[in-house]
Write a protein that holds these residues in place. Structure first.
Motif, mmCIF file in Angstrom:
data_model
loop_
_atom_site.group_PDB
_atom_site.id
_atom_site.type_symbol
_atom_site.label_atom_id
_atom_site.label_comp_id
_atom_site.label_asym_id
_atom_site.label_seq_id
_atom_site.Cartn_x
_atom_site.Cartn_y
_atom_site.Cartn_z
ATOM 1 N N ALA A 25 -24.172 36.448 65.688
ATOM 2 C CA ALA A 25 -24.979 37.673 65.633
ATOM 3 C C ALA A 25 -24.107 38.913 65.763
ATOM 4 C CB ALA A 25 -26.026 37.658 66.742
ATOM 5 N N GLY A 26 -23.074 38.833 66.611
ATOM 6 C CA GLY A 26 -22.277 40.008 66.944
ATOM 7 C C GLY A 26 -20.997 40.130 66.144
ATOM 8 N N LEU A 27 -20.627 41.369 65.905
ATOM 9 C CA LEU A 27 -19.340 41.722 65.310
ATOM 10 C C LEU A 27 -18.473 42.279 66.432
ATOM 11 C CD1 LEU A 27 -20.923 43.610 62.328
ATOM 12 C CD2 LEU A 27 -19.410 41.651 62.030
ATOM 13 N N ASP A 28 -17.276 41.758 66.601
ATOM 14 C CA ASP A 28 -16.395 42.254 67.651
ATOM 15 C C ASP A 28 -15.899 43.656 67.323
ATOM 16 O OD1 ASP A 28 -16.524 39.981 69.266
ATOM 17 O OD2 ASP A 28 -14.859 39.010 68.241
ATOM 18 N N LEU A 29 -15.852 44.505 68.352
ATOM 19 C CA LEU A 29 -15.285 45.850 68.249
ATOM 20 C C LEU A 29 -13.956 45.860 68.990
ATOM 21 C CD1 LEU A 29 -18.465 48.016 68.950
ATOM 22 C CD2 LEU A 29 -17.348 47.624 66.742
ATOM 23 N N PHE A 30 -12.989 46.596 68.450
ATOM 24 C CA PHE A 30 -11.627 46.605 68.971
ATOM 25 C C PHE A 30 -11.229 47.986 69.486
ATOM 26 C CE2 PHE A 30 -11.979 43.334 65.782
ATOM 27 C CZ PHE A 30 -11.292 42.263 66.312
ATOM 28 N N SER A 31 -10.445 48.004 70.539
ATOM 29 C CA SER A 31 -9.901 49.247 71.094
ATOM 30 C C SER A 31 -8.704 49.711 70.262
ATOM 31 C CB SER A 31 -9.444 49.008 72.532
ATOM 32 O OG SER A 31 -8.740 50.133 73.014
ATOM 33 N N ILE A 32 -8.535 51.023 70.160
ATOM 34 C CA ILE A 32 -7.328 51.568 69.527
ATOM 35 C C ILE A 32 -6.397 52.187 70.569
ATOM 36 C CG2 ILE A 32 -8.401 52.017 67.298
ATOM 37 C CD1 ILE A 32 -8.470 55.035 68.182
ATOM 38 N N GLU A 33 -6.743 52.040 71.833
ATOM 39 C CA GLU A 33 -5.951 52.689 72.874
ATOM 40 C C GLU A 33 -5.762 51.772 74.066
ATOM 41 O OE1 GLU A 33 -8.110 56.167 74.175
ATOM 42 O OE2 GLU A 33 -9.987 55.083 74.183
ATOM 43 N N GLU A 34 -4.805 52.155 74.895
ATOM 44 C CA GLU A 34 -4.603 51.458 76.161
ATOM 45 C C GLU A 34 -5.130 52.355 77.263
ATOM 46 O OE1 GLU A 34 -0.538 50.234 76.617
ATOM 47 O OE2 GLU A 34 -0.698 48.800 74.968
ATOM 48 N N PHE A 102 -8.358 46.972 85.552
ATOM 49 C CA PHE A 102 -8.403 46.224 84.297
ATOM 50 C C PHE A 102 -7.735 47.056 83.225
ATOM 51 C CE2 PHE A 102 -10.283 45.103 80.217
ATOM 52 C CZ PHE A 102 -10.038 43.736 80.201
ATOM 53 N N LYS A 103 -6.813 46.435 82.496
ATOM 54 C CA LYS A 103 -6.105 47.147 81.438
ATOM 55 C C LYS A 103 -6.704 46.817 80.082
ATOM 56 C CE LYS A 103 -1.619 48.013 79.362
ATOM 57 N NZ LYS A 103 -0.198 47.630 79.294
ATOM 58 N N VAL A 104 -7.241 47.844 79.431
ATOM 59 C CA VAL A 104 -7.689 47.727 78.047
ATOM 60 C C VAL A 104 -6.444 47.899 77.191
ATOM 61 C CG1 VAL A 104 -9.096 48.753 76.222
ATOM 62 C CG2 VAL A 104 -9.969 48.656 78.570
ATOM 63 N N GLU A 105 -6.221 46.964 76.305
ATOM 64 C CA GLU A 105 -5.042 47.012 75.444
ATOM 65 C C GLU A 105 -5.429 47.343 74.012
ATOM 66 O OE1 GLU A 105 -3.067 43.278 76.009
ATOM 67 O OE2 GLU A 105 -2.494 43.781 78.058
ATOM 68 N N ARG A 106 -4.493 47.900 73.271
ATOM 69 C CA ARG A 106 -4.694 48.202 71.858
ATOM 70 C C ARG A 106 -5.021 46.899 71.125
ATOM 71 N NH1 ARG A 106 -0.385 50.909 71.435
ATOM 72 N NH2 ARG A 106 -1.363 52.906 71.756
ATOM 73 N N HIS A 107 -6.019 46.947 70.269
ATOM 74 C CA HIS A 107 -6.502 45.816 69.454
ATOM 75 C C HIS A 107 -7.262 44.766 70.268
ATOM 76 C CE1 HIS A 107 -3.304 46.849 66.243
ATOM 77 N NE2 HIS A 107 -4.389 47.596 66.120
ATOM 78 N N MET A 108 -7.561 45.050 71.537
ATOM 79 C CA MET A 108 -8.357 44.134 72.358
ATOM 80 C C MET A 108 -9.813 44.176 71.894
ATOM 81 S SD MET A 108 -9.059 44.335 76.469
ATOM 82 C CE MET A 108 -7.619 43.452 77.009
ATOM 83 N N ARG A 109 -10.457 43.019 71.872
ATOM 84 C CA ARG A 109 -11.892 42.960 71.591
ATOM 85 C C ARG A 109 -12.615 43.426 72.855
ATOM 86 N NH1 ARG A 109 -13.177 37.110 70.107
ATOM 87 N NH2 ARG A 109 -11.684 36.754 71.751
ATOM 88 N N ILE A 110 -13.330 44.542 72.748
ATOM 89 C CA ILE A 110 -13.910 45.171 73.942
ATOM 90 C C ILE A 110 -15.422 45.033 74.041
ATOM 91 C CG2 ILE A 110 -12.043 46.820 74.282
ATOM 92 C CD1 ILE A 110 -13.887 48.906 72.854
ATOM 93 N N ALA A 111 -16.084 44.773 72.943
ATOM 94 C CA ALA A 111 -17.549 44.681 72.936
ATOM 95 C C ALA A 111 -17.966 44.007 71.640
ATOM 96 C CB ALA A 111 -18.183 46.068 73.040
ATOM 97 N N GLN A 112 -19.252 43.724 71.543
ATOM 98 C CA GLN A 112 -19.773 43.216 70.284
ATOM 99 C C GLN A 112 -20.918 44.104 69.827
ATOM 100 O OE1 GLN A 112 -21.548 39.299 70.508
ATOM 101 N NE2 GLN A 112 -21.857 39.522 72.691
ATOM 102 N N MET A 113 -21.085 44.152 68.513
ATOM 103 C CA MET A 113 -22.084 45.023 67.914
ATOM 104 C C MET A 113 -23.034 44.164 67.078
ATOM 105 S SD MET A 113 -21.322 48.282 65.436
ATOM 106 C CE MET A 113 -20.486 47.319 64.180
ATOM 107 N N VAL A 114 -24.327 44.309 67.346
ATOM 108 C CA VAL A 114 -25.354 43.589 66.604
ATOM 109 C C VAL A 114 -26.157 44.613 65.801
ATOM 110 C CG1 VAL A 114 -27.433 42.170 66.804
ATOM 111 C CG2 VAL A 114 -25.484 41.755 68.327
ATOM 112 N N ILE A 115 -26.303 44.359 64.507
ATOM 113 C CA ILE A 115 -27.108 45.230 63.653
ATOM 114 C C ILE A 115 -28.532 44.671 63.641
ATOM 115 C CG2 ILE A 115 -27.313 46.293 61.378
ATOM 116 C CD1 ILE A 115 -24.618 46.841 62.906
ATOM 117 N N ALA A 116 -29.506 45.526 63.959
ATOM 118 C CA ALA A 116 -30.886 45.067 64.097
ATOM 119 C C ALA A 116 -31.848 46.018 63.383
ATOM 120 C CB ALA A 116 -31.255 44.983 65.578
ATOM 121 N N PRO A 117 -32.965 45.481 62.895
ATOM 122 C CA PRO A 117 -33.969 46.347 62.267
ATOM 123 C C PRO A 117 -34.666 47.211 63.313
ATOM 124 C CG PRO A 117 -34.771 44.091 62.389
ATOM 125 C CD PRO A 117 -33.349 44.071 62.879
#
Length: 144
Positions: A25-34, A102-117
Protein backbone atom coordinates in the motif's frame (compact mmCIF):
# COMPACT_ATOMS: atom_id res chain seq x y z
CA UNK A 1 -8.84 3.48 -13.65
CA UNK A 2 -5.19 4.29 -14.37
CA UNK A 3 -3.95 6.72 -11.71
CA UNK A 4 -0.64 8.49 -12.27
CA UNK A 5 1.38 10.12 -9.49
CA UNK A 6 3.59 12.79 -11.04
CA UNK A 7 6.80 13.35 -9.03
CA UNK A 8 9.38 16.09 -9.55
CA UNK A 9 12.86 15.77 -8.03
CA UNK A 10 13.90 19.23 -6.79
CA UNK A 11 17.17 18.32 -5.06
CA UNK A 12 20.20 16.42 -6.35
CA UNK A 13 19.94 13.90 -3.46
CA UNK A 14 16.20 13.28 -3.94
CA UNK A 15 14.89 9.80 -4.70
CA UNK A 16 11.57 8.79 -6.19
CA UNK A 17 9.12 7.27 -3.69
CA UNK A 18 9.52 3.52 -3.82
CA UNK A 19 7.17 0.56 -3.33
CA UNK A 20 9.30 -2.22 -1.79
CA UNK A 21 7.01 -5.06 -2.87
CA UNK A 22 4.34 -5.43 -5.52
CA UNK A 23 0.96 -4.95 -3.87
CA UNK A 24 2.32 -2.86 -0.95
CA UNK A 25 0.00 0.00 0.00
CA UNK A 26 2.79 2.41 0.94
CA UNK A 27 5.50 4.12 -1.05
CA UNK A 28 8.67 4.76 0.94
CA UNK A 29 9.78 8.38 1.31
CA UNK A 30 13.48 9.21 1.61
CA UNK A 31 15.38 11.94 3.45
CA UNK A 32 17.73 14.25 1.55
CA UNK A 33 19.44 15.49 4.69
CA UNK A 34 21.16 14.37 7.85
CA UNK A 35 19.66 15.48 11.13
CA UNK A 36 19.78 14.45 14.77
CA UNK A 37 16.43 14.09 16.52
CA UNK A 38 16.87 14.31 20.29
CA UNK A 39 14.63 12.29 22.64
CA UNK A 40 11.23 13.92 23.02
CA UNK A 41 11.85 16.30 20.11
CA UNK A 42 10.50 16.56 16.57
CA UNK A 43 12.20 17.64 13.36
CA UNK A 44 10.92 18.53 9.90
CA UNK A 45 12.71 16.30 7.38
CA UNK A 46 12.97 17.25 3.70
CA UNK A 47 12.43 14.73 0.91
CA UNK A 48 13.47 16.89 -2.06
CA UNK A 49 10.35 15.99 -4.06
CA UNK A 50 7.20 17.70 -5.21
CA UNK A 51 4.23 15.88 -6.65
CA UNK A 52 0.92 16.17 -8.43
CA UNK A 53 -1.67 13.80 -7.03
CA UNK A 54 -4.35 12.22 -9.21
CA UNK A 55 -7.66 14.08 -9.11
CA UNK A 56 -9.87 13.05 -6.18
CA UNK A 57 -7.03 11.67 -4.04
CA UNK A 58 -4.89 12.58 -1.04
CA UNK A 59 -1.52 11.30 0.15
CA UNK A 60 -1.35 10.01 3.72
CA UNK A 61 2.12 10.10 5.30
CA UNK A 62 2.48 7.32 7.84
CA UNK A 63 5.24 5.93 10.09
CA UNK A 64 7.49 3.08 9.04
CA UNK A 65 6.92 0.19 11.43
CA UNK A 66 10.62 -0.73 11.56
CA UNK A 67 11.65 2.77 12.72
CA UNK A 68 8.85 2.77 15.28
CA UNK A 69 9.73 -0.65 16.70
CA UNK A 70 13.52 -0.41 16.65
CA UNK A 71 14.04 3.30 17.42
CA UNK A 72 10.69 4.73 18.69
CA UNK A 73 10.63 7.11 15.70
CA UNK A 74 7.22 7.96 14.28
CA UNK A 75 5.40 10.57 12.22
CA UNK A 76 4.15 13.22 14.64
CA UNK A 77 0.93 14.14 12.84
CA UNK A 78 0.18 10.60 11.75
CA UNK A 79 -1.25 10.28 9.29
CA UNK A 80 -0.13 13.53 7.75
CA UNK A 81 -2.40 14.60 4.91
CA UNK A 82 -1.15 16.03 1.62
CA UNK A 83 -4.01 17.61 -0.30
CA UNK A 84 -4.49 17.18 -4.03
CA UNK A 85 -3.74 20.85 -4.76
CA UNK A 86 -0.45 21.08 -2.81
CA UNK A 87 2.62 21.51 -5.02
CA UNK A 88 5.34 22.36 -2.48
CA UNK A 89 8.13 20.12 -1.26
CA UNK A 90 7.02 17.03 0.64
CA UNK A 91 8.34 17.18 4.21
CA UNK A 92 7.83 14.77 7.09
CA UNK A 93 7.56 15.63 10.80
CA UNK A 94 9.39 12.90 12.72
CA UNK A 95 9.36 12.63 16.51
CA UNK A 96 11.74 10.66 18.70
CA UNK A 97 9.86 8.85 21.47
CA UNK A 98 13.02 6.95 22.41
CA UNK A 99 15.68 7.60 25.04
CA UNK A 100 18.63 8.18 22.69
CA UNK A 101 19.45 10.60 19.91
CA UNK A 102 18.37 9.32 16.49
CA UNK A 103 20.32 10.20 13.37
CA UNK A 104 18.37 10.65 10.16
CA UNK A 105 20.73 9.90 7.30
CA UNK A 106 20.66 10.99 3.67
CA UNK A 107 18.64 8.51 1.55
CA UNK A 108 17.14 6.89 4.68
CA UNK A 109 13.57 5.64 4.34
CA UNK A 110 11.78 7.89 6.84
CA UNK A 111 8.06 7.32 6.25
CA UNK A 112 5.59 5.75 3.90
CA UNK A 113 3.00 7.45 1.75
CA UNK A 114 -0.37 5.94 0.84
CA UNK A 115 -2.46 7.46 -1.94
CA UNK A 116 -6.17 7.26 -1.08
CA UNK A 117 -9.45 8.44 -2.60
CA UNK A 118 -11.22 11.40 -0.99
CA UNK A 119 -15.00 11.77 -0.82
CA UNK A 120 -16.20 15.31 -1.45
CA UNK A 121 -19.30 15.43 0.74
CA UNK A 122 -21.93 18.14 0.95
CA UNK A 123 -22.58 19.45 4.45
CA UNK A 124 -26.11 19.56 5.79
CA UNK A 125 -26.92 21.08 9.17
CA UNK A 126 -29.65 19.18 11.02
CA UNK A 127 -31.37 19.32 14.40
CA UNK A 128 -31.58 15.54 14.95
CA UNK A 129 -29.30 12.62 14.06
CA UNK A 130 -30.44 9.01 13.62
CA UNK A 131 -30.15 6.63 16.59
CA UNK A 132 -27.65 3.75 16.66
CA UNK A 133 -26.91 0.90 19.05
CA UNK A 134 -23.69 2.62 20.11
CA UNK A 135 -25.34 6.05 20.32
CA UNK A 136 -23.08 8.46 22.24
CA UNK A 137 -20.78 5.82 23.75
CA UNK A 138 -17.25 7.14 23.44
CA UNK A 139 -13.78 6.00 24.41
CA UNK A 140 -13.88 2.50 25.91
CA UNK A 141 -17.64 2.26 25.69
CA UNK A 142 -17.64 -1.09 23.89
CA UNK A 143 -16.19 -2.76 27.00
CA UNK A 144 -13.48 -4.53 25.03
Amino acid sequence: MDYKLKVKLIHHDAKLPYRANEGDAGLDLFSIEEKIIKPGEAELIRTGIQMELPRGTEAQVRPRSGLALKHSITVLNSPGTIDEGYRGEIKVILINHGKEDFKVERHMRIAQMVIAPVLQVKLKQVEVLSDTVRDKGGFGSSGK
